[in-house]
Design a protein around this motif. Structure first.
Motif, short mmCIF file in Angstrom:
data_model
loop_
_atom_site.label_atom_id
_atom_site.label_comp_id
_atom_site.label_asym_id
_atom_site.label_seq_id
_atom_site.Cartn_x
_atom_site.Cartn_y
_atom_site.Cartn_z
N VAL A 359 0.83 -1.22 0.00
CA VAL A 359 0.00 0.00 0.00
C VAL A 359 0.86 1.26 0.00
N GLY A 360 2.19 1.08 -0.16
CA GLY A 360 3.08 2.23 -0.28
C GLY A 360 3.54 2.84 1.02
N ARG A 361 3.32 2.17 2.16
CA ARG A 361 3.74 2.74 3.45
C ARG A 361 5.21 2.48 3.73
N PHE A 362 5.75 1.35 3.21
CA PHE A 362 7.16 1.01 3.45
C PHE A 362 7.91 0.90 2.13
N SER A 363 9.20 1.14 2.21
CA SER A 363 10.04 1.08 1.01
C SER A 363 10.43 -0.37 0.70
N TRP A 364 10.95 -0.52 -0.51
CA TRP A 364 11.43 -1.83 -0.93
C TRP A 364 12.59 -2.30 -0.05
N ILE A 365 13.45 -1.38 0.34
CA ILE A 365 14.60 -1.71 1.19
C ILE A 365 14.11 -2.28 2.53
N GLU A 366 13.07 -1.69 3.10
CA GLU A 366 12.54 -2.17 4.37
C GLU A 366 11.95 -3.57 4.23
N ARG A 367 11.31 -3.81 3.10
CA ARG A 367 10.74 -5.14 2.89
C ARG A 367 11.85 -6.19 2.77
N ILE A 368 12.89 -5.89 2.02
CA ILE A 368 14.01 -6.82 1.88
C ILE A 368 14.68 -7.06 3.23
N ALA A 369 14.84 -5.97 4.02
CA ALA A 369 15.52 -6.09 5.31
C ALA A 369 14.76 -7.01 6.25
N THR A 370 13.43 -6.88 6.30
CA THR A 370 12.66 -7.74 7.20
C THR A 370 12.67 -9.19 6.73
N GLN A 371 12.67 -9.39 5.41
CA GLN A 371 12.73 -10.77 4.90
C GLN A 371 14.07 -11.41 5.25
N GLN A 372 15.17 -10.66 5.06
CA GLN A 372 16.49 -11.18 5.38
C GLN A 372 16.65 -11.41 6.88
N HIS A 373 16.08 -10.50 7.67
CA HIS A 373 16.16 -10.66 9.12
C HIS A 373 15.43 -11.91 9.58
N LEU A 374 14.28 -12.20 9.00
CA LEU A 374 13.55 -13.41 9.33
C LEU A 374 14.37 -14.66 8.99
N ALA A 375 15.01 -14.65 7.82
CA ALA A 375 15.83 -15.79 7.42
C ALA A 375 17.00 -15.98 8.38
N GLU A 376 17.63 -14.87 8.78
CA GLU A 376 18.75 -14.96 9.70
C GLU A 376 18.33 -15.53 11.05
N ILE A 377 17.16 -15.15 11.55
CA ILE A 377 16.69 -15.66 12.83
C ILE A 377 16.33 -17.13 12.72
N ARG A 378 15.75 -17.55 11.61
CA ARG A 378 15.45 -18.96 11.43
C ARG A 378 16.72 -19.79 11.40
N ILE A 379 17.75 -19.26 10.75
CA ILE A 379 19.03 -19.97 10.70
C ILE A 379 19.69 -19.96 12.08
N ARG A 380 19.51 -18.88 12.82
CA ARG A 380 20.02 -18.84 14.19
C ARG A 380 19.36 -19.93 15.02
N TYR A 381 18.09 -20.14 14.84
CA TYR A 381 17.38 -21.20 15.54
C TYR A 381 17.97 -22.57 15.19
N ILE A 382 18.22 -22.78 13.90
CA ILE A 382 18.82 -24.04 13.46
C ILE A 382 20.20 -24.23 14.08
N GLU A 383 20.98 -23.15 14.15
CA GLU A 383 22.32 -23.23 14.72
C GLU A 383 22.26 -23.51 16.23
N ALA A 384 21.31 -22.92 16.92
CA ALA A 384 21.17 -23.19 18.36
C ALA A 384 20.80 -24.65 18.59
#
Length: 403
Positions: A359-384
């Motif tokens: 809806v145009g409230r967030f930028s493309w960079i913010e969307r990419i950042a949250t997607q990458q952050h989610l992936a990093e946390i999931r991998i952190r869970y796997i590593e733990a």
């Protein structure tokens, strides 16, 4: 102990596999290692040899057959006045030599068996570690594949928006850059997974192509069923058996001062008188020099030293177990906090950024950042989880298995 043996087998399938691709559970990997390990084969043969040595120990000495002829042609009369003696001699060991020799052989067999058990526990722990490493990389590959799929979808959306004039060239470049980075991370993961499979295959003695898909209940962390090292640990029992061997050898050395008795009986034939007579004899060595007591004292001192080393070994094992239990607790807490707190928040943040971007409230960079952050946390869970499972694999070395 079965809950540790089944630690990584059963419920959840980890990673990806082509249709029809064979699977490999931890139980299967452990059994293959038992069958194919040259080190375990050598240990089993050592145990077998020690058992055969027990059967050969503590036996009676073989009797001796003596024959003697006197006066053969000494006075040029031929055999007319020759004497012949045929006797059977038997040595009887005194001082308990047979009993102590057999006791030493029996304890040596116990030590060999416990050495085999310790080798098996160490090998199985190593197989568990290799299996866990490969399973963790398979699960990471799952996250990377999903991440790469999302990155590709992002690029398509960015191209459509750019073509429609709703996105800048920078947004398109950022989307393509994210896609390329994700692809490289997936390739790196694939290389690490291949290396982990090679290591696992070499440990269990099969071609790497036969490892197939690893199946595991990767997300379950059981409570270890051990808190303290017991005297049943194979290394401690091996050391105790070695102490008993030295003590039996000390008793055998002390018995060496006891003089053995040799008895003999036979028949003497005198050709001159054509007479047969019964002969009897006995002999006993004169042990003026008694070195047995000194050898016994030396062996007992070595036994005391080995017992002290056993106490140090037990202290070191307990210290190692305590460190592993602490590491497991920390890794488990990290995994649970990541699962219960970080992942839900990261997923919510990603959903909000995705809806806001539409809806145009967030930028493309913010969307990419949250997607990458989610992936990093999931991998952190796997590593733990990986760290916790590796600690459990090490802890399994302190628990007697069905050997």
């Amino acid at each position: 102990m079965k809950h540790l043996i089944l630690l990584l087998s059963g419920v959840a399938a980890v990673g990806f596999a082509e249709p029809g691709q064979p699977s490999l559970s931890l139980d299967q990997a452990l059994e293959m290692a038992r069958i194919h390990s040259p080190k375990l084969k050598a240990a089993r043969l050592q145990t077998q040899a020690a058992g055969e040595a027990v059967n050969a120990s503590g036996r009676w000495k073989n009797p001796e057959l003596d024959f003697e002829a006197e006066g053969i042609g000494g006075d040029l009369d031929g055999f007319d006045d020759t004497e012949y003696t045929l006797a059977l001699r038997q040595t009887f060991e005194r001082g308990g030599k047979r009993k102590h020799g057999r006791a030493a052989a029996e304890q040596a067999a116990v030590a060999a068996f416990q050495a085999e058990a310790a080798n098996e526990l160490a090998l199985l722990a190593e197989v568990r570690q290799a299996f866990i490493e490969a399973a963790a990389l398979q699960e990471t590959a799952k996250v990377r594949a999903e991440q790469e799929k999302l990155a590709a979808e992002f690029v398509e959306v960015a191209k459509e928006r750019f073509d429609a004039g709703g996105a800048s060239e920078l947004e398109l470049l950022e989307a393509e850059l994210s896609q390329d980075e994700t692809a490289m991370e997936r390739m790196d993961n694939a290389g690490e997974l291949k290396t982990a499979r090679i290591r696992l295959a070499s440990l269990i003695g099969i071609p790497v192509v036969e490892t197939g898909r690893l199946t595991a209940d990767y997300y379950t962390l059981p409570v270890p069923g051990i808190r303290a090292v017991t005297e049943a640990h194979p290394l401690l029992r091996q050391r105790a058996a070695e102490v008993d061997v030295l003590r039996a050898e000390a008793a055998l050395a002390g018995a060496a001062d006891a003089a053995d008795i040799t008895l003999g009986a036979g028949v003497r034939y005198q050709a001159l008188d054509d007479e047969n007579t019964f002969v009897f004899g006995a002999s006993i060595p004169l042990n003026f020099v008694r070195s047995g007591k000194a050898a016994q004292s030396a062996a007992l001192t070595r036994a005391e030293a080995l017992a002290a080393e056993g106490a140090e070994l037990r202290r070191r094992l307990q210290q190692e177990l305590s460190v592993l239990l602490s590491a497991y607790t920390n890794a488990r807490q990290d995994a649970e906090m990541t699962r219960d707190r970080l992942i839900p928040k990261a997923e919510r943040a990603y959903e909000l950024s995705k809806a806001g971007y539409d809806v145009g409230r967030f930028s493309w960079i913010e969307r990419i950042a949250t997607q990458q952050h989610l992936a990093e946390i999931r991998i952190r869970y796997i590593e733990a989880l990986r760290e916790a499972h590796l600690a459990l694999a090490e802890i399994s070395r302190f628990m007697q298995e069905d050997i």
